[in-house]
Design a protein around this motif. Sequence first.
Motif, short mmCIF file in Angstrom:
data_model
loop_
_atom_site.label_atom_id
_atom_site.label_comp_id
_atom_site.label_asym_id
_atom_site.label_seq_id
_atom_site.Cartn_x
_atom_site.Cartn_y
_atom_site.Cartn_z
N ALA A 102 -4.51 12.30 5.76
CA ALA A 102 -3.85 13.43 6.42
C ALA A 102 -2.78 12.98 7.42
O ALA A 102 -1.70 13.57 7.48
CB ALA A 102 -4.88 14.30 7.12
N ILE A 103 -3.07 11.93 8.19
CA ILE A 103 -2.15 11.56 9.28
C ILE A 103 -1.59 10.15 9.10
O ILE A 103 -0.38 9.95 9.10
CB ILE A 103 -2.86 11.69 10.64
CG1 ILE A 103 -3.25 13.15 10.86
CG2 ILE A 103 -1.95 11.21 11.78
CD1 ILE A 103 -4.16 13.39 12.02
N LEU A 104 -2.51 9.17 8.92
CA LEU A 104 -2.06 7.77 8.91
C LEU A 104 -1.04 7.49 7.81
O LEU A 104 0.00 6.88 8.05
CB LEU A 104 -3.28 6.85 8.75
CG LEU A 104 -2.97 5.35 8.81
CD1 LEU A 104 -2.51 4.96 10.20
CD2 LEU A 104 -4.17 4.52 8.39
N PHE A 105 -1.34 7.93 6.60
CA PHE A 105 -0.48 7.62 5.46
C PHE A 105 0.93 8.19 5.64
O PHE A 105 1.92 7.44 5.57
CB PHE A 105 -1.14 8.10 4.16
CG PHE A 105 -0.34 7.83 2.92
CD1 PHE A 105 0.19 6.57 2.67
CD2 PHE A 105 -0.11 8.83 1.99
CE1 PHE A 105 0.93 6.33 1.52
CE2 PHE A 105 0.64 8.60 0.85
CZ PHE A 105 1.16 7.35 0.62
N PRO A 106 1.07 9.52 5.91
CA PRO A 106 2.44 10.02 6.13
C PRO A 106 3.12 9.37 7.32
O PRO A 106 4.33 9.12 7.28
CB PRO A 106 2.26 11.52 6.36
CG PRO A 106 0.82 11.80 6.32
CD PRO A 106 0.08 10.59 5.90
N LEU A 107 2.33 9.04 8.33
CA LEU A 107 2.92 8.41 9.52
C LEU A 107 3.51 7.04 9.19
O LEU A 107 4.66 6.74 9.53
CB LEU A 107 1.83 8.27 10.60
CG LEU A 107 2.32 8.00 12.01
CD1 LEU A 107 2.93 9.25 12.60
CD2 LEU A 107 1.16 7.52 12.88
N VAL A 108 2.74 6.24 8.48
CA VAL A 108 3.20 4.88 8.14
C VAL A 108 4.41 4.96 7.20
O VAL A 108 5.40 4.24 7.38
CB VAL A 108 2.05 4.06 7.48
CG1 VAL A 108 2.59 2.75 6.92
CG2 VAL A 108 0.96 3.80 8.49
N VAL A 109 4.33 5.85 6.22
CA VAL A 109 5.43 5.95 5.26
C VAL A 109 6.71 6.43 5.96
O VAL A 109 7.81 5.95 5.67
CB VAL A 109 5.04 6.90 4.09
CG1 VAL A 109 6.26 7.20 3.22
CG2 VAL A 109 3.96 6.23 3.25
N ASN A 110 6.56 7.33 6.92
CA ASN A 110 7.74 7.83 7.62
C ASN A 110 8.34 6.84 8.61
O ASN A 110 9.46 7.03 9.08
CB ASN A 110 7.42 9.15 8.32
CG ASN A 110 7.45 10.29 7.32
OD1 ASN A 110 8.40 10.39 6.54
ND2 ASN A 110 6.43 11.10 7.30
N PRO A 149 5.56 0.15 4.96
CA PRO A 149 5.60 1.50 4.41
C PRO A 149 5.82 1.53 2.90
O PRO A 149 5.11 2.24 2.18
CB PRO A 149 6.78 2.16 5.14
CG PRO A 149 6.94 1.38 6.39
CD PRO A 149 6.53 -0.02 6.07
N LEU A 150 6.78 0.74 2.43
CA LEU A 150 7.06 0.75 1.00
C LEU A 150 5.87 0.19 0.22
O LEU A 150 5.48 0.73 -0.82
CB LEU A 150 8.32 -0.09 0.71
CG LEU A 150 8.74 -0.08 -0.76
CD1 LEU A 150 9.29 1.28 -1.15
CD2 LEU A 150 9.79 -1.15 -1.03
N ALA A 151 5.28 -0.89 0.76
CA ALA A 151 4.12 -1.49 0.09
C ALA A 151 2.99 -0.47 -0.02
O ALA A 151 2.38 -0.31 -1.08
CB ALA A 151 3.64 -2.72 0.87
N LEU A 152 2.75 0.25 1.05
CA LEU A 152 1.65 1.21 1.06
C LEU A 152 1.92 2.33 0.05
O LEU A 152 1.03 2.73 -0.71
CB LEU A 152 1.47 1.78 2.47
CG LEU A 152 0.22 2.63 2.66
CD1 LEU A 152 -1.04 1.82 2.40
CD2 LEU A 152 0.17 3.21 4.06
N MET A 153 3.17 2.79 0.04
CA MET A 153 3.51 3.88 -0.86
C MET A 153 3.32 3.46 -2.32
O MET A 153 2.71 4.17 -3.12
CB MET A 153 4.96 4.28 -0.62
CG MET A 153 5.24 5.73 -0.87
SD MET A 153 6.71 6.24 0.01
CE MET A 153 7.95 5.18 -0.67
N LEU A 154 3.83 2.29 -2.67
CA LEU A 154 3.72 1.82 -4.06
C LEU A 154 2.26 1.60 -4.46
O LEU A 154 1.84 1.94 -5.56
CB LEU A 154 4.51 0.51 -4.24
CG LEU A 154 6.03 0.64 -4.22
CD1 LEU A 154 6.68 -0.75 -4.17
CD2 LEU A 154 6.53 1.39 -5.44
N LEU A 155 1.48 1.02 -3.54
CA LEU A 155 0.09 0.69 -3.89
C LEU A 155 -0.79 1.93 -3.91
O LEU A 155 -1.73 2.01 -4.71
CB LEU A 155 -0.46 -0.37 -2.94
CG LEU A 155 0.24 -1.74 -3.09
CD1 LEU A 155 -0.31 -2.74 -2.09
CD2 LEU A 155 0.08 -2.28 -4.50
N VAL A 156 -0.50 2.91 -3.06
CA VAL A 156 -1.26 4.17 -3.11
C VAL A 156 -1.05 4.82 -4.47
O VAL A 156 -2.00 5.27 -5.12
CB VAL A 156 -0.84 5.13 -1.96
CG1 VAL A 156 -1.24 6.56 -2.27
CG2 VAL A 156 -1.50 4.69 -0.65
#
Lengths: 275, 356
Positions: A102-110, A149-156
């Motif tokens: 809910a919070i961490l993922f959008p926060l890191v990506v942004n 951020p990019l790494a997290l987005m691709l791996l998610v």
Amino acid sequence: MKPRLTLRWIVFAVAVFVMNFPVISTLVTAFKSPGEVSRNPSLWIETPTFENFATVLTTSDRLNIYNYLWNSTVAAGIGAVLPIVVAFPLAWAIVRRGVGRAILFPLVVNLRALPLIIFAIPIYMMFSVAGLLDTRLGLGLILAVVNLPLALMLLVNAVAEIPHEIEEAAHMDGARLPRLLFRIVLPLCRPALITTFIFGFITAWNEFLFGLMLTTSKAVPMTVGASFFFATSGGGVQWGVAAAVMVVAALPPLALGLVMYRRITGSLVAGAVKG
Amino acid sequence: MASLHLEHLTKTFGNQTVTRNVSLSVEDGAFCVFVGPSGCGKSTLLRLIAGLEEASSGRIMVADRDVTKVPAYDRDLAMVFQSYALYPHMTVRDNIAFSLRTAKRPEDEVAAKIAEAARILKLEDLLDRKPAQLSGGQRQRVAIGRAIVKQPKLFLFDEPLSNLDAELRVHMRVEIARLHRDLGTTVIYVTHDQVEAMTLATKIVVLRAGEVEQVGSPLQLFDDPDNIFVAGFIGSPQMNFFKAKHQGGRLFATDFPDQSCQAPALSAALAEGQDVTVGLRPQFMGLEGNASLELMIEVVEHLGSETLVHARPPGSAQMMTALVADGRNLAPGQAFVARFDPDRLMVFDATGKRLR
């Protein structure tokens, strides 16, 4: 050859030439002597010379391209690998356990949307206290943050693509979390891991701002070091040398991309579930 | 090999109860099939047993050990998934070996067990292939192979044949039955296909809306269903039902009141004027018997050895199906007198409960 096909090839050739003009121009300039650079602005080289490369590859007290290359390799390596190490288990936890979705993922990506300069002063102060200024590790750490951020987005996305039943099957086969992650999820994420590594490495290699700010002599990366060559003789810019250093600086990420690209195969999940 | 006991097992997702107060015993070596329509909670019940879902309340006992809170990887069960769920990056050999290597079994034992499973399932030539290079039936066999090498306490099958074509489904059904006979391991098998349930099971659990409707052997459920749901669900073609009123020992069809038949002998007599639902299996409607219904044939399906007659009483929309042995001369538009033994009739009260 049919006229339509010929036209198509002409359009392709023009497009390739226009888009790659800066690269072609740099490459050509690297093989021109200083005199020819000022006299002949065309893409034709009258007397090709390796003089510029010799200048670049010769070390001096002030300039050592091998150090810059090594610094960039180590820092970009840390900056490409560390985000994967951090983001891979996090991506699994986000997708499968909903942790931080809910919070961490959008926060890191942004974080990616923020201009990096706003981190400059606090990071400089922190690095100063931690003794990380002008170290390859310090530069690598900050590059890792840039790439996270990019790494997290691709791996998610990669973890989310793995059918849930495969993980359930591994649980039924007795696999606890570590075995599940490293024997099942990790291999299935391989294309995304390679993509993340390549993008991360290239981004880190090309990074200039933190290289300039956080290093002074020992850990100067290639991007910052290249700028030192622009005025080697103390006078005006030596374009031939500048072009040669740019060519040398561009080679390692280019080679990496070409080698690793072959390993990015299509989806590895084919055949796992019905079909 | 092990027995399974479920005690008051309930699973809720949010405010939705998916399985409600399920209690059940499955003996060692049984082939128990959970059957029911889509959304009846049969797969959830299987996943609760597997440990892939956590029970909201109740107990799960496998081989007299309470495993309710034990994680899936420690329950020592094996599951075959509807979607096969093979590890796509591993060869067939590594897929089958995965559980053994996870349990750190010696490599010679692993190799021996793979060879044995490959022999049983005819996978010898496929061991070095990846799942993507296999057909649906081959993948299913690999999934079964992965389960059998583990020698689990229970085999759990979650609609394993539903992705296969009709011919392969029949073949794999026989294979699974043979495997159960040879290995003797207790099997819990989920399907929505009542033919699969009837042919494979030693015990069938019929589920509806998360609750157990009836438990019994296939023939028990066919011959002696407890309620109208089980009567309608078990048996193919489906049982015929019609509303009727009891008057003077006879049942008068509500929809076509000019026809009646003698009420079957029941332990508690039907009240005069009582409204009931009457059930009659297509298999028991034919050319012989003391009672009859006059029907008009709509469609005839010749199956070769027998004939499926779809017909309705004149003036009624109530379709009925009869399975007759010698129906080669029957044709649509003909009158058809379906004869039956009145004792074959099943009578259900207004709530759907069987009156015996």
